[in-house]
Design a protein around this motif. Structure first.
Motif, PDB file in Angstrom:
ATOM      1  N   UNK A  35       0.822  -1.215   0.000  1.00 30.45           N
ATOM      2  CA  UNK A  35       0.000   0.000   0.000  1.00 30.45           C
ATOM      3  C   UNK A  35       0.854   1.262   0.000  1.00 30.45           C
ATOM      4  N   UNK A  36       2.165   1.126   0.298  1.00 35.05           N
ATOM      5  CA  UNK A  36       3.045   2.288   0.448  1.00 35.05           C
ATOM      6  C   UNK A  36       4.090   2.355  -0.657  1.00 35.05           C
ATOM      7  N   UNK A  37       3.751   1.852  -1.837  1.00 36.46           N
ATOM      8  CA  UNK A  37       4.737   1.826  -2.923  1.00 36.46           C
ATOM      9  C   UNK A  37       5.243   3.212  -3.291  1.00 36.46           C
ATOM     10  N   UNK A  38       4.384   4.217  -3.169  1.00 36.10           N
ATOM     11  CA  UNK A  38       4.811   5.566  -3.530  1.00 36.10           C
ATOM     12  C   UNK A  38       5.873   6.094  -2.572  1.00 36.10           C
ATOM     13  N   UNK A  39       5.877   5.577  -1.346  1.00 36.87           N
ATOM     14  CA  UNK A  39       6.835   6.063  -0.353  1.00 36.87           C
ATOM     15  C   UNK A  39       7.982   5.085  -0.106  1.00 36.87           C
ATOM     16  N   UNK A  40       7.719   3.785  -0.247  1.00 36.03           N
ATOM     17  CA  UNK A  40       8.707   2.762   0.080  1.00 36.03           C
ATOM     18  C   UNK A  40       8.886   1.828  -1.111  1.00 36.03           C
ATOM     19  N   UNK A  41      10.021   1.906  -1.748  1.00 37.79           N
ATOM     20  CA  UNK A  41      10.254   1.128  -2.969  1.00 37.79           C
ATOM     21  C   UNK A  41      10.250  -0.370  -2.719  1.00 37.79           C
ATOM     22  N   UNK A  42      10.551  -0.786  -1.487  1.00 39.87           N
ATOM     23  CA  UNK A  42      10.624  -2.214  -1.204  1.00 39.87           C
ATOM     24  C   UNK A  42       9.307  -2.780  -0.666  1.00 39.87           C
ATOM     25  N   UNK A  43       8.220  -1.974  -0.693  1.00 39.94           N
ATOM     26  CA  UNK A  43       6.958  -2.414  -0.111  1.00 39.94           C
ATOM     27  C   UNK A  43       6.402  -3.669  -0.740  1.00 39.94           C
ATOM     28  N   UNK A  44       6.428  -3.745  -2.058  1.00 38.77           N
ATOM     29  CA  UNK A  44       5.878  -4.921  -2.741  1.00 38.77           C
ATOM     30  C   UNK A  44       6.723  -6.157  -2.463  1.00 38.77           C
ATOM     31  N   UNK A  45       8.035  -5.985  -2.488  1.00 38.47           N
ATOM     32  CA  UNK A  45       8.920  -7.125  -2.228  1.00 38.47           C
ATOM     33  C   UNK A  45       8.736  -7.646  -0.808  1.00 38.47           C
TER      34      UNK A  45
END
Length: 677
Positions: A100-110
Motif C-alpha cells: 500500500x506504500x509503494x509511492x513512499x517505500x520502494x521495497x513495499x511490494x517485495x
C-alpha cells in the motif's frame, strides 16, 4: 491452505509486542469475556496489559490459534515465519509499509511477497490490518476501542478500512454485530474468503461489505454462491465511483477499485444488495437480520400525522417500493377501529383519536396488515428520555408485536430522524421481532435495496485479465474479425488512395459512405462523408480528405435507432458489456445499461427495455420498431469474439450499431487487443 475458522474463532490468542496497541488487545479480550488463553509475548517486558509475558514464541505452552503481531514491518515477516513453523492457526499483521506504500517505500511490494512466502499455509490477515472482533465467542484481536458487545446471533461486517470498522462498531441503531473484520492489503487472505467463512457460521444472519477493491473475482462469485445456498444475503457499499476515491483506494489498501459500472453489474449479477451510504448499509443489514429480504416491495405505512404520511409517500418515489391501495377488507377493519372521521388511504394518517389506547391501536394495525404486504410500517418518534416520558409510545410497540403475532405480517418501526429511535428501544424491538429503522430516508432506501424477488441463478461472470501492450486494430481489421463471429457489417472495400475510391464505390452500389483511415474520431476530424450517390461525388470527397487510405462502405438505410455496444475489460468485475443510445449523441444522452458477460438473448432484451429509447426500438407512435432479435444476435457475436480471445481483449466498441426493422449492422467498430499476460 489452512481454513480460516481457527484464526477467526480462536481458543487461544498470542499478542506479540509491548506497545499500547498490544496492551489494549489484552485488556479488550478480558473486557469482552474471552474464555480462552491470552499469551503476551515481549522480549523484555514482564507483563503486557496486566498479564505476564514470555520473551519468545518458543516459550508459549502451545501453538496459538490466533496471533496479533504488533511489531515493525521487518520483524513482522520473521514472526510470521516462526508462527507458521510452530503450527499456529493464523495471524493479524498490524504493521504498514507494504504494497500500500509503494509511492513512499520502494521495497513495499517485495516485503509483502516475503511476508506471504513466510506464512506458507498459515493464514494471515493484512498487512496494514487492524484485526477483527468476534462478538459471538468474545475474541478481540483489536488494538483500539470498539462499541460492540457479546451477541448470540448477528450480522457480520468485513471492510478494508480499519477506521470504517471502528465507526461501524460504534453504531447506536440496535443492530447486533456478530463479527467485524478488517482485510487490510489482502496479501494472502482476501475479503471474499473472509466473507465466505463468516457466512458459513450459522449464527451469522447477513453479511455487510465495505469494498475498496475486489480481491479475486472468482472467489467473490463463490462467496455469493455460498450466501445463496445458505439463504443469506450480502449488502455491499462499494467506493470508487469518483476518480478521487479510486486514487485514495490504491494508496490505502493497494486494491484495484475497478469501474463503478462494472461493480454495479457484478452485484446485480450475483444477487448482492448495493447501497450508497454507511447508514443505509446498517439499516439494510438490520432489516435482513430481523425479517430477511422483501419479495415485492409492497408496503403499508401508518402514523398519527398527516405530515409523516405525506413524507412517507413522497420519499418512496423513485424506489422499488409501492403503496398498494387499501382492500375492501382493510377498509372495513380500519373503519371499525377508527370511526368515520379518518380518511382511509395508504399511507394512512390514523390521527390521534386512538393514541394511548393499546387495544384500538392493535385493531387498527391488524386491520391494515394485509397478507400481501412485505412490511407494515408505523412511524413513531420517541421523545427525549432526558426531558420527557414515553409510556404511551410503548402501547404502539406492543400493538405492533400483537399485530405480527396475530397476522404473520412482518412489522417495522420508523423513527423519522435517526436519533428519535433510541438504541434501547431498537434493541427491544428486535427482541420482539419488529424491524426498528433509524431515519425515514434510511428506512425507505434500505427497504428498496432489500427488494429481492426470486430469480434464476446466472452463470459466473467471465473472468477478465488486462492484456499486455494492447494495440488498436484498424477499423477494417476490427470489422473483419467481428464478422467472423457473426456480426453483421456493411459491404466495404479498402483502397490505398483517392484514385480507386470511385471504382470501389461502383462495385458496392450507391449510396455509399467514405471514411478516411488513421483518425481516432473520424466525425470530429471531418473524415466521414455519407450519402455519396455517384462516382463523381466519391472522387471529390476522397480528393478533399487528407487521409492515406479509405474505406468505402454501403450506406445502411432505414434506421429505427442507433445503439452503442461496448465491452471493456475490468479485472475487478469481469468483462463489462454496455448497451446504450449510440451515434454522435452518445455522451450527451448517457442512456446506457451495463451487464457482465456472459449474457443471453433474454438478458439483452431485458436490458434494452431499461433504456430510455426503448419505446423507439419497440416502435413509437405507429412507426416500425427495430429487429430486436437481430440486435441480440449482434451483441452475442461480440460476446463470442471476446470469449474466444481470453486475456487478449482490452476493449470492443460498436458505435453505431444501426438498427432497422430487418437487421442490426455495425457501421463502425473499435477493437483494442493485446497479448495474454
Amino acid at each position: 491452505m489452512q481454513p480460516l475458522d481457527r484464526l477467526l474463532r480462536p481458543r487461544s490468542i498470542a499478542v506479540i509486542g509491548g506497545g499500547a496497541w498490544c496492551a489494549n488487545i489484552v485488556r479488550q479480550c478480558g473486557t469482552i469475556g474471552f474464555e480462552g488463553a491470552v499469551w503476551p509475548v515481549h522480549p523484555t517486558k514482564a507483563e503486557v496489559g496486566g498479564l505476564p509475558a514470555v520473551p519468545r514464541l518458543s516459550d508459549l505452552p502451545g501453538a496459538p490459534d490466533a496471533t496479533f503481531i504488533g511489531v515493525n514491518r521487518e520483524a513482522t515477516v520473521g514472526m510470521v515465519a516462526e508462527l507458521a513453523g510452530m503450527g499456529a492457526g493464523g495471524a493479524v499483521c498490524f504493521a504498514a509499509g507494504f504494497r500500500e506504500a509503494l509511492a513512499e517505500l520502494a521495497d513495499g511490494a517485495d516485503l509483502q511477497d516475503r511476508l506471504v512466502a513466510a506464512a506458507g499455509d498459515m493464514r494471515i490477515l493484512g498487512p496494514n490490518c487492524y484485526g477483527f472482533l468476534n462478538y459471538l465467542d468474545g475474541a478481540a484481536l483489536w488494538p483500539d476501542q470498539h462499541g460492540g458487545q457479546r451477541e448470540a446471533t448477528g450480522v457480520a461486517i468485513v471492510t478494508q478500512s480499519s477506521n470504517i470498522a471502528i465507526n461501524l462498531t460504534m453504531q447506536r441503531r440496535g443492530l447486533p454485530l456478530a463479527y467485524a473484520v478488517t482485510a487490510g492489503n489482502q496479501a494472502q487472505t482476501g475479503l471474499s474468503e473472509i466473507g465466505t467463512t463468516l457466512l458459513e457460521d450459522p449464527r451469522v444472519t447477513a453479511l455487510g461489505l465495505h469494498i475498496e477493491g475486489i480481491d479475486d473475482l472468482a472467489a467473490f462469485a463463490r462467496m455469493a454462491t455460498t450466501a445463496a445456498r445458505l439463504g443469506k444475503r450480502i449488502v455491499a457499499l462499494k467506493v470508487g465511483a469518483s476518480e478521487q476515491a479510486q486514487v485514495a483506494t490504491v494508496s490505502h489498501t493497494a486494491s484495484l477499485a475497478g469501474s463503478d459500472a462494472g461493480a454495479r453489474a457484478l452485484f446485480e449479477r450475483l444477487g448482492i444488495v448495493q447501497v450508497g451510504s454507511l447508514s443505509v448499509l446498517l439499516e439494510t443489514l438490520k432489516l435482513l437480520h430481523v425479517a430477511g429480504p422483501l419479495r415485492t416491495g409492497r408496503i403499508a405505512s401508518l402514523s398519527c400525522s398527516g405530515g409523516e404520511a405525506s413524507l412517507m409517500a413522497d420519499r418512496a418515489l423513485g424506489t422499488r417500493l409501492s403503496y398498494p391501495p387499501l382492500t375492501d377488507a382493510q377498509k372495513t377493519g380500519l373503519r371499525a377501529a377508527l370511526g368515520p372521521k379518518v380518511a382511509l388511504a395508504n399511507p394512512l394518517d390514523y390521527h390521534t383519536y386512538i393514541w394511548g389506547d393499546q387495544d384500538a391501536l392493535t385493531r387498527t394495525f391488524t386491520a391494515a396488515a394485509d397478507p400481501g404486504l412485505d412490511l407494515l410500517c408505523v412511524v413513531l418518534d420517541f421523545p427525549r428520555a432526558d426531558r420527557c416520558t414515553s409510556p404511551e409510545w410503548q402501547y404502539v410497540v406492543n400493538a405492533l408485536r400483537a399485530t405480527r403475532d396475530a397476522t404473520g405480517v412482518q412489522v417495522a418501526l420508523i423513527g423519522s430522524i435517526p436519533e428519535n429511535l433510541p438504541e434501547d428501544e431498537a434493541r427491544r424491538a428486535i427482541d420482539l421481532g419488529i424491524v426498528p429503522f433509524c431515519g425515514m430516508d434510511e428506512a425507505l432506501e434500505a427497504m428498496s435495496a432489500a427488494v429481492m424477488p426470486d430469480r434464476p441463478s446466472s452463470p459466473p461472470p467471465l473472468v477478465a485479465e488486462l492484456p499486455a501492450d494492447p494495440r488498436l486494430l484498424a477499423e477494417a481489421e476490427a470489422k473483419a474479425a467481428l464478422a467472423g463471429f457473426g456480426l453483421a457489417v456493411p459491404r466495404m472495400v479498402r483502397v490505398g488512395g483517392a484514385a480507386g475510391a470511385a471504382e470501389a464505390a461502383e462495385a458496392i452500389g450507391y449510396p455509399v459512405v467514405l471514411k478516411g483511415e488513421g483518425f481516432a474520431h473520424k466525425t470530429e476530424a471531418g473524415a466521414v462523408v455519407i450519402g455519396l450517390s455517384d462516382a463523381d461525388a466519391v472522387a471529390r470527397a476522397a480528393a478533399a480528405m487528407p487521409a492515406p487510405s479509405f474505406l468505402i462502405e454501403e450506406q445502411v438505410t432505414g434506421a429505427v435507432a442507433e445503439l452503442l455496444v461496448g465491452v471493456v475489460c475490468d479485472p475487478a468485475s469481469g468483462h463489462v458489456l454496455t448497451l446504450g443510445a449510440g451515434g454522435t449523441l452518445t455522451e450527451l444522452m448517457r442512456d446506457r445499461v451495463s451487464l457482465l458477460l456472459p449474457v443471453t438473448a433474454t438478458d439483452i432484451r431485458a436490458a434494452l427495455e431499461r433504456l430510455r429509447i426503448a419505446p423507439v426500438l419497440q416502435g413509437y407512435r405507429g412507426k416500425p420498431g427495430a429487429n430486436l432479435d437481430a440486435i441480440a444476435e449482434a451483441v452475442l457475436a461480440v460476446q463470442a469474439y471476446v470469449a474466444a480471445h481470453p486475456g487478449q481483449i482490452d476493449e470492443v466498441e460498436i458505435n453505431p450499431l444501426i438498427c432497422t426493422p430487418e437487421r442490426a449492422v455495425a457501421v463502425d467498430a473499435l477493437v483494442r487487443k493485446g497479448d495474454p499476460t
